[in-house]
Write a protein that holds these residues in place. Structure first.
Motif, short mmCIF file in Angstrom:
data_model
loop_
_atom_site.label_atom_id
_atom_site.label_comp_id
_atom_site.label_asym_id
_atom_site.label_seq_id
_atom_site.Cartn_x
_atom_site.Cartn_y
_atom_site.Cartn_z
N GLU A 101 0.81 -1.22 0.00
CA GLU A 101 0.00 0.00 0.00
C GLU A 101 0.84 1.27 0.00
OE1 GLU A 101 -3.72 -1.95 2.56
OE2 GLU A 101 -2.16 -0.79 3.57
N LEU A 102 2.17 1.15 0.08
CA LEU A 102 3.01 2.34 0.16
C LEU A 102 2.87 3.25 -1.06
CD1 LEU A 102 6.25 0.90 1.83
CD2 LEU A 102 4.55 2.45 2.85
N PRO A 103 2.81 2.73 -2.29
CA PRO A 103 2.59 3.65 -3.42
C PRO A 103 1.28 4.42 -3.30
CG PRO A 103 3.41 1.54 -4.21
CD PRO A 103 3.10 1.35 -2.75
N GLN A 104 0.24 3.75 -2.83
CA GLN A 104 -1.05 4.43 -2.64
C GLN A 104 -0.94 5.48 -1.54
OE1 GLN A 104 -4.14 1.68 -1.58
NE2 GLN A 104 -5.77 3.19 -1.71
N LEU A 105 -0.17 5.19 -0.50
CA LEU A 105 0.05 6.17 0.56
C LEU A 105 0.76 7.40 0.02
CD1 LEU A 105 0.06 7.08 3.53
CD2 LEU A 105 2.19 5.77 3.83
N VAL A 106 1.76 7.20 -0.82
CA VAL A 106 2.48 8.32 -1.43
C VAL A 106 1.52 9.21 -2.21
CG1 VAL A 106 4.16 8.92 -3.23
CG2 VAL A 106 4.73 7.21 -1.49
N GLU A 107 0.66 8.59 -3.00
CA GLU A 107 -0.31 9.36 -3.79
C GLU A 107 -1.25 10.14 -2.87
OE1 GLU A 107 -3.81 8.64 -7.14
OE2 GLU A 107 -2.53 6.98 -6.52
N THR A 108 -1.67 9.52 -1.78
CA THR A 108 -2.57 10.19 -0.84
C THR A 108 -1.89 11.39 -0.20
OG1 THR A 108 -3.75 8.13 -0.37
CG2 THR A 108 -3.92 9.88 1.27
N LEU A 109 -0.64 11.23 0.23
CA LEU A 109 0.08 12.34 0.84
C LEU A 109 0.29 13.48 -0.15
CD1 LEU A 109 2.74 10.31 2.88
CD2 LEU A 109 0.83 11.64 3.81
N ARG A 113 6.81 12.04 -7.31
CA ARG A 113 7.84 11.29 -8.06
C ARG A 113 9.01 10.93 -7.16
NH1 ARG A 113 12.54 11.96 -9.63
NH2 ARG A 113 12.57 14.13 -8.88
N ALA A 114 9.51 11.92 -6.39
CA ALA A 114 10.65 11.67 -5.52
C ALA A 114 10.33 10.64 -4.45
CB ALA A 114 11.12 12.98 -4.88
N ALA A 115 9.12 10.71 -3.90
CA ALA A 115 8.72 9.75 -2.87
C ALA A 115 8.60 8.34 -3.44
CB ALA A 115 7.41 10.18 -2.23
N MET A 116 8.03 8.22 -4.62
CA MET A 116 7.91 6.91 -5.25
C MET A 116 9.29 6.31 -5.53
SD MET A 116 4.75 5.95 -5.53
CE MET A 116 4.78 4.73 -6.83
N GLU A 117 10.22 7.14 -5.99
CA GLU A 117 11.56 6.64 -6.26
C GLU A 117 12.29 6.22 -5.00
OE1 GLU A 117 13.56 9.70 -8.43
OE2 GLU A 117 12.48 9.31 -10.31
N ALA A 118 11.89 6.78 -3.86
CA ALA A 118 12.56 6.45 -2.60
C ALA A 118 12.04 5.16 -1.97
CB ALA A 118 12.37 7.60 -1.61
N LEU A 119 10.94 4.61 -2.47
CA LEU A 119 10.44 3.34 -1.95
C LEU A 119 11.43 2.23 -2.29
CD1 LEU A 119 6.62 3.54 -2.80
CD2 LEU A 119 7.79 4.21 -0.69
N LEU A 120 11.60 1.31 -1.36
CA LEU A 120 12.61 0.26 -1.54
C LEU A 120 12.16 -0.78 -2.56
CD1 LEU A 120 13.79 -0.37 2.13
CD2 LEU A 120 14.83 1.10 0.40
N LEU A 155 9.93 -8.61 3.93
CA LEU A 155 11.25 -9.23 4.06
C LEU A 155 12.01 -9.22 2.75
CD1 LEU A 155 10.22 -12.21 6.35
CD2 LEU A 155 11.70 -10.30 6.99
N ALA A 156 11.35 -8.93 1.65
CA ALA A 156 12.02 -8.81 0.35
C ALA A 156 12.69 -7.46 0.18
CB ALA A 156 11.01 -9.03 -0.78
N ARG A 157 12.56 -6.56 1.15
CA ARG A 157 13.20 -5.24 1.10
C ARG A 157 14.38 -5.20 2.08
NH1 ARG A 157 8.27 -5.71 -1.56
NH2 ARG A 157 7.99 -3.88 -2.90
N ASP A 158 15.45 -4.56 1.67
CA ASP A 158 16.63 -4.43 2.53
C ASP A 158 16.54 -3.11 3.29
OD1 ASP A 158 19.05 -4.46 3.77
OD2 ASP A 158 20.28 -4.35 1.96
N VAL A 159 16.19 -3.20 4.57
CA VAL A 159 16.03 -1.99 5.39
C VAL A 159 17.29 -1.66 6.17
CG1 VAL A 159 13.54 -2.27 5.56
CG2 VAL A 159 15.01 -3.32 7.29
N GLY A 160 18.31 -2.48 6.06
CA GLY A 160 19.60 -2.14 6.64
C GLY A 160 19.80 -2.51 8.09
N ILE A 161 18.81 -3.11 8.72
CA ILE A 161 18.95 -3.57 10.10
C ILE A 161 18.34 -4.96 10.21
CG2 ILE A 161 19.04 -1.31 11.23
CD1 ILE A 161 16.05 -1.56 11.79
#
Length: 791
Positions: free
Chosen positions: A77-85, A518-525, A675-681
């Motif tokens: 749902e993160l892309p949809q959240l970006v659009e909402t924001l 655009r910038a927010a969408m590109e920042a999604l992992l 778990l398919a995203r690398d969050v660095g911790i």
């Protein structure tokens, strides 16, 4: 009220009708939800187009609108959240109320035009939590409803953030954001806006049946001066699922008291309380405001239904029901019949009334009345009848609401204007934020005999914007020659320039939206995290430091020990006994720490750090400040800190978390995507626990942990209040043991088994650990939402 600035009166708006009810009855602001990411998913909620018109209407009347994005967000749902924001920033909403730190991180990094309010779902309940919100850039915090006036006052003295608090409406038995009851029973998560309200049902304890988890409704209308004096700047009314009638009655009542001069306050209170009776709520309580141990907040004998109780059905014939009504009843009133089985009630509008064999328009109190319903053979003798709205309700059709909104003028934009005149060329330079529009117009000038062109004449002309929604702010002009420009020409110039300027401003709003989105969408992992190859690591949460010799088992990597206030008072002794194992000990902080306990735990943390312990698990925003000034703490987060998506995990990492606990309610599909995203911790997943379905400050009189509470469906639960809080757990454990290899294939590498309730060396504890080592399923356990999914 004695304050020079009155607190904001904040009303719910779950429908357009409720929005206008709030506006017309004196709300300073409303809060509402969009169709997505709202903690009241069952409310009608609004589209962005609705919201834009509502903002036009509200801002024209100097009112504010806040949008609730106060649910947890799944990875997909993160892309949809970006659009909402992006949409909300472009609409220039007055504030966003949030729970999930994904909203916080994305807004702070990519949508700077959004003002952020921390939802009560974040369980902020002490000064340290509010100060953490300040550090994070929030402008307002909605405090937990479990605080007393004295506790709110203490928080205000130590913080500067705007404080919002509920003053009226339904209460949750649990701390908001910390209830898993609905989700446990069927995947309908309260933290996703889909609570099925199992707390309102009837349960049996020993020989007693009652509504043990159903609080009365908050009503703080007597305490408004005290709340203002405590430092609350926004008085919030609960009720986005409520009718427009409820909103009109409650907002009007509180507005009357807020506006009453001190000498007339007593009379205003009396009138307002009569008006509140029309809101059809539950019995009123002041909740925790008058102290931490209220006696009237929940009574097991009181049914948890809203509405005014009229009586019990004495006879049923087809769809006709007969009962002796305790209250006046009109044609047009709306009733709800609540069955004895405590299943969902049925509502209908009264079309006709019968008194004996005679038709009537109204029935007086204490009258036996027969009411035809559209539901044949659905009701039973003994079912309860409630009046949930009256024929005199605030009514405004959806079509009428929309006509009002469409008639609202667009919100005007304030501009600055600089004017110069040289060689019969009038030069205009307008600025709106960073947007600048400049144009030059040819004019014919005449020598002035009187009234030459001046700043006053220019302001009179350019203050009128016509159809363009513009407001002239600062106006400057170079030294003007003593000439006259024909007024007709000046007006033509104004119309042409303002039309072009309005179009430029419209485009200027959409351009940043596109860029920010655009910038927010590109920042999604991306979903390309490497799968771990190492052997899975097992940690165990125990209930007592004496269980530390469990670390003699080489299959157990680490031990979590609860740093309760009771243990904290004697932590130096535990630190000495555990000093040789300090690298394998994580101290687990209790997620509720009221001010006195916070100070005790703060001292204990300092002692432990000085003794060489570094690892601590945080479970509330108020825990971060415990480590200010301490050297190199290793901070992990528990599941109560809501990690359901990669953006939230990145947020925790940026706040200083070096290992994050995944969310207990999560399901297999979302875990796989996360778990398919690398969050660095590193990430830890709880795979066995007694789930704390409810954690509450409310005590249940007479209920003890030695006997189960039983639902009308036969489900069994246990109540434990030894910590000073009431914790409800299912008699069925949660366990993903038997799926550990599958979880490893998804990318999980660290697993946590919680044995603090049963004991690590009990027969049950030994059974669980043996099963975990072999990844062997445990009989009689629940997988929670893992397979059935979380809505």
């Amino acid at each position: 009220m004695n304050q020079s600035v009155k607190p904001e009166l904040l009303a719910p708006a779950g429908s357009l009708e409720a929005f206008f009810a709030a506006m017309e009855n004196g709300a300073d602001a409303v809060y509402c939800g969009l169709r997505d990411f709202s903690a009241r998913a069952k409310a009608k909620n609004f589209t962005p187009a609705d919201l834009e018109r509502m903002l036009n209407y509200a801002h024209a009347r100097e009112r504010r609108i806040y949008v609730t994005l106060n649910t947890l967000v799944k990875e997909r749902e993160l892309p949809q959240l970006v659009e909402t924001l992006a949409t909300l920033e472009a609409l220039r909403i007055d504030g966003v109320i949030l729970q999930d730190l994904a909203v916080w991180r994305l807004a702070r990094r990519h949508f700077p035009g959004l003002e952020l309010h921390a939802s009560t779902q974040m369980t902020v309940h002490n000064a340290a939590g509010v100060r953490q919100l300040e550090r994070m850039g929030f402008t307002r915090g909605v405090l937990a409803r479990e605080l007393s006036l004295a506790e709110i006052t203490a928080i205000r003295k130590k913080t500067h953030l705007e404080l919002e608090h509920f003053i009226h409406g339904a209460l949750c038995f649990s701390f908001s954001g910390q209830c898993y009851f609905s989700s446990w029973l069927g995947g309908k998560s309260g933290n996703r806006g889909r609570c099925a309200q199992p707390c309102r049902r009837r349960y049996r304890y020993h020989q007693q049946e009652g509504y043990f988890f159903s609080p009365n409704d908050l009503s703080a209308i007597d305490l408004l001066p005290e709340l203002a004096a405590a430092g609350v700047c926004s008085f919030k009314i609960e009720g986005r699922m409520k009718s427009a009638e409820y909103v009109a009655s409650v907002v009007g009542a509180y507005r009357q008291v807020l506006d009453a001069p001190p000498a007339q306050r007593k009379a205003a209170l009396s009138t307002a309380k009569d008006r509140l009776k029309l809101s059809f709520g539950r019995l009123p309580t002041r909740g925790f405001l008058t102290g931490p141990n209220p006696t009237d907040i929940a009574a097991p004998s009181v049914k948890g239904s809203t509405g005014r109780f009229l009586g019990e059905i004495s006879a049923v014939r087809g769809g006709d029901i007969s009962f002796k009504t305790r209250d006046r009843l009109h044609v047009g009133d709306r009733l709800r019949v609540q069955p004895k089985t405590d299943q969902a009630g049925t509502a209908f509008t009264v079309k006709t009334l019968q008194l004996g064999h005679k038709a009537a328009k109204v029935a007086s109190p204490d009258t036996l009345v027969t009411v035809p319903s559209p539901f044949a053979n659905r009701f039973r003798k003994g079912d309860a009848v409630f009046k949930v709205s009256s024929d005199q309700a605030f009514t405004l059709s959806d079509a009428a609401c929309r006509r009002r909104l469409e008639a609202a003028a667009p919100r005007a934009e304030t501009i600055t204007l600089a004017v110069s005149l040289r060689d019969d060329q009038l030069h205009l330079r307008a600025q709106w934020h960073s947007l600048v529009v400049e144009r030059t117009f040819a004019v014919t000038t005449y020598a002035a005999e009187n009234n030459p062109l001046s700043l006053d004449i220019l302001r009179e002309v350019f203050s009128r914007s016509g159809d363009a929604a513009l407001i002239l702010g600062e106006l400057t002009a170079e030294t003007l020659p003593p000439v006259v420009i024909p007024p007709k020409r000046l007006k033509e110039i104004r119309r042409a320039f303002y039309q072009e300027l309005a179009q430029a401003i419209s485009g200027g709003r959409s351009a940043p939206r596109r860029e920010h989105q655009r910038a927010a969408m590109e920042a999604l992992l991306p979903a390309d995290a490497p799968r771990p190859e190492a052997t899975a690591q097992l940690s165990v949460l125990v209930g007592d430091p004496r269980d530390a010799h469990l670390l003699n088992d080489p299959s157990i990597a680490r031990l979590l020990i609860p740093l309760t206030p009771r243990l904290a008072r004697h932590v130096a002794l535990s630190a000495r006994k555990l000093r040789n194992r300090k690298d394998k000990i994580i101290w687990d902080l209790p997620f509720i720490l009221f001010e006195e306990d916070w100070q005790i735990v703060k001292q204990a943390v300092e002692i432990l750090v000085e003794a060489g312990f570094r690892a601590f698990r945080l479970n509330n925003l108020g825990h971060f400040e415990l480590f200010d000034g301490l050297e190199e703490p290793q901070l992990s987060s528990g599941f109560r800190l809501f990690s359901l998506n990669s953006q939230a995990l990145l947020a925790w990492r940026e706040l200083g978390i070096s290992e994050a606990g995944l969310y207990l309610e999560d399901d297999r599909d979302n875990l796989g995507e996360l778990l398919a995203r690398d969050v660095g911790i590193p990430l830890t997943l709880t795979v066995h626990a007694q789930v704390p379905l409810i954690t509450s400050r409310i005590r249940i009189k007479g209920a003890r942990s030695d006997r189960s509470l039983v639902s009308d469906r036969g489900e069994k639960y246990s109540v434990d209040d030894r910590s000073g809080l009431t914790v409800l757990t299912s008699d069925t454990d949660f366990s993903l043991i038997g799926h550990l290899r599958e979880l490893q294939n998804l990318g999980a590498e660290r697993f946590l088994v919680e044995l603090d309730q049963c004991g690590a060396f009990s027969e049950r504890g030994k059974q669980v650990l043996a099963a975990a080592k072999d990844d062997r399923p445990l009989a009689g356990t629940s997988k929670f939402n893992y397979e059935m999914g979380m809505e």
